[in-house]
Design a protein around this motif. Sequence first.
Motif, PDB file in Angstrom:
ATOM      1  N   ARG B  38     -17.819 -31.965  23.019  1.00  0.00           N
ATOM      2  CA  ARG B  38     -17.725 -33.412  22.852  1.00  0.00           C
ATOM      3  C   ARG B  38     -17.586 -34.105  24.194  1.00  0.00           C
ATOM      4  NH1 ARG B  38     -11.702 -34.088  20.018  1.00  0.00           N
ATOM      5  NH2 ARG B  38     -10.455 -33.514  21.853  1.00  0.00           N
ATOM      6  N   LEU B  95     -18.580 -38.459  21.408  1.00  0.00           N
ATOM      7  CA  LEU B  95     -19.888 -38.002  20.941  1.00  0.00           C
ATOM      8  C   LEU B  95     -19.793 -36.491  20.789  1.00  0.00           C
ATOM      9  CD1 LEU B  95     -22.822 -38.932  20.350  1.00  0.00           C
ATOM     10  CD2 LEU B  95     -23.332 -38.455  22.756  1.00  0.00           C
ATOM     11  N   TYR B  96     -20.058 -35.993  19.595  1.00  0.00           N
ATOM     12  CA  TYR B  96     -19.913 -34.573  19.300  1.00  0.00           C
ATOM     13  C   TYR B  96     -21.286 -33.903  19.295  1.00  0.00           C
ATOM     14  CZ  TYR B  96     -14.992 -35.077  18.182  1.00  0.00           C
ATOM     15  OH  TYR B  96     -13.641 -35.298  18.282  1.00  0.00           O
ATOM     16  N   TYR B  97     -21.388 -32.837  20.089  1.00  0.00           N
ATOM     17  CA  TYR B  97     -22.632 -32.106  20.220  1.00  0.00           C
ATOM     18  C   TYR B  97     -22.554 -30.750  19.525  1.00  0.00           C
ATOM     19  CZ  TYR B  97     -23.823 -35.221  24.156  1.00  0.00           C
ATOM     20  OH  TYR B  97     -24.125 -36.302  24.965  1.00  0.00           O
ATOM     21  N   GLY B 114     -26.235 -35.240  19.465  1.00  0.00           N
ATOM     22  CA  GLY B 114     -24.872 -35.700  19.269  1.00  0.00           C
ATOM     23  C   GLY B 114     -24.713 -36.670  18.116  1.00  0.00           C
ATOM     24  N   THR B 115     -23.496 -36.723  17.578  1.00  0.00           N
ATOM     25  CA  THR B 115     -23.120 -37.687  16.549  1.00  0.00           C
ATOM     26  C   THR B 115     -21.792 -38.307  16.962  1.00  0.00           C
ATOM     27  OG1 THR B 115     -22.826 -38.037  14.163  1.00  0.00           O
ATOM     28  CG2 THR B 115     -21.940 -35.985  15.066  1.00  0.00           C
ATOM     29  N   LEU B 116     -21.693 -39.620  16.813  1.00  0.00           N
ATOM     30  CA  LEU B 116     -20.539 -40.352  17.342  1.00  0.00           C
ATOM     31  C   LEU B 116     -19.434 -40.439  16.302  1.00  0.00           C
ATOM     32  CD1 LEU B 116     -19.363 -42.027  19.677  1.00  0.00           C
ATOM     33  CD2 LEU B 116     -20.435 -44.047  18.619  1.00  0.00           C
TER      34      LEU B 116
END
Lengths: 106, 121
Positions: B38, B95-97, B114-116
């Motif tokens: 992240r 932001l998660y990768y 990524g998703t926030l």
Amino acid sequence: DIQMTQSPSSLSASVGDTVIITCRASQSISRALNWYQHKLGKAPKLLIYAASNLQGGAPPRFSGGGSGTDFTLTISSLQPEDSATYYCQQSYSIPTFGQGTKLEIK
Amino acid sequence: EVQLVESGGGLVQPGGSLRLSCAASGFTFSDHYMDWARQAPGKGLEWVGRIRHKATGYTTDYGASVRGRFTLSRDDAKSSVYLQMNSLKTEDTALYYCVRAFSSGDYLDSWGQGTLVTVSS
């Protein structure tokens, strides 16, 4: 956890220059050290693995060295597209990243 | 071509829960360890956790800041990995990768976009 310390935190250089980023581990990690390039809005990209092996697709102007606790990332003949933040990461134990080095191209 | 597509991010209140998903394609998913990393706003990359493959019994490891609150799982039949996040704190905003780990975790060679996740009241 193993702590990774990069220096400098930021630097500015011109097209054609050579820059060196250093990474120090809090204990010996042999050659279990990787380098990543991260551009704003993009996914991070693996550049160098196992201290000195160039990842497929990475330009040969990127090179890595070192072992034990001290490592370097050298970027030769800087190009405008090299503007990014660079991270080291150890894979000797639970992964940890350095704090990053922001490279600006003048 | 390796593709990793994260989903499930959003706004959640402190103390709440969220489950992130990552759908993988373009490689033999079951052969690989899968990680999450992240990046908090204005901060550097932080490793979150790892789930290994079946041969290891799907063992997991977590970073110190999320240990005990986050749980990884995977479904090899669906080529997907999941990050269950409980007891969320404002400092989990990031932001998660989703990341593929290569060669028993020696390096992280493919990253999703990524998703926030935003943790805020």
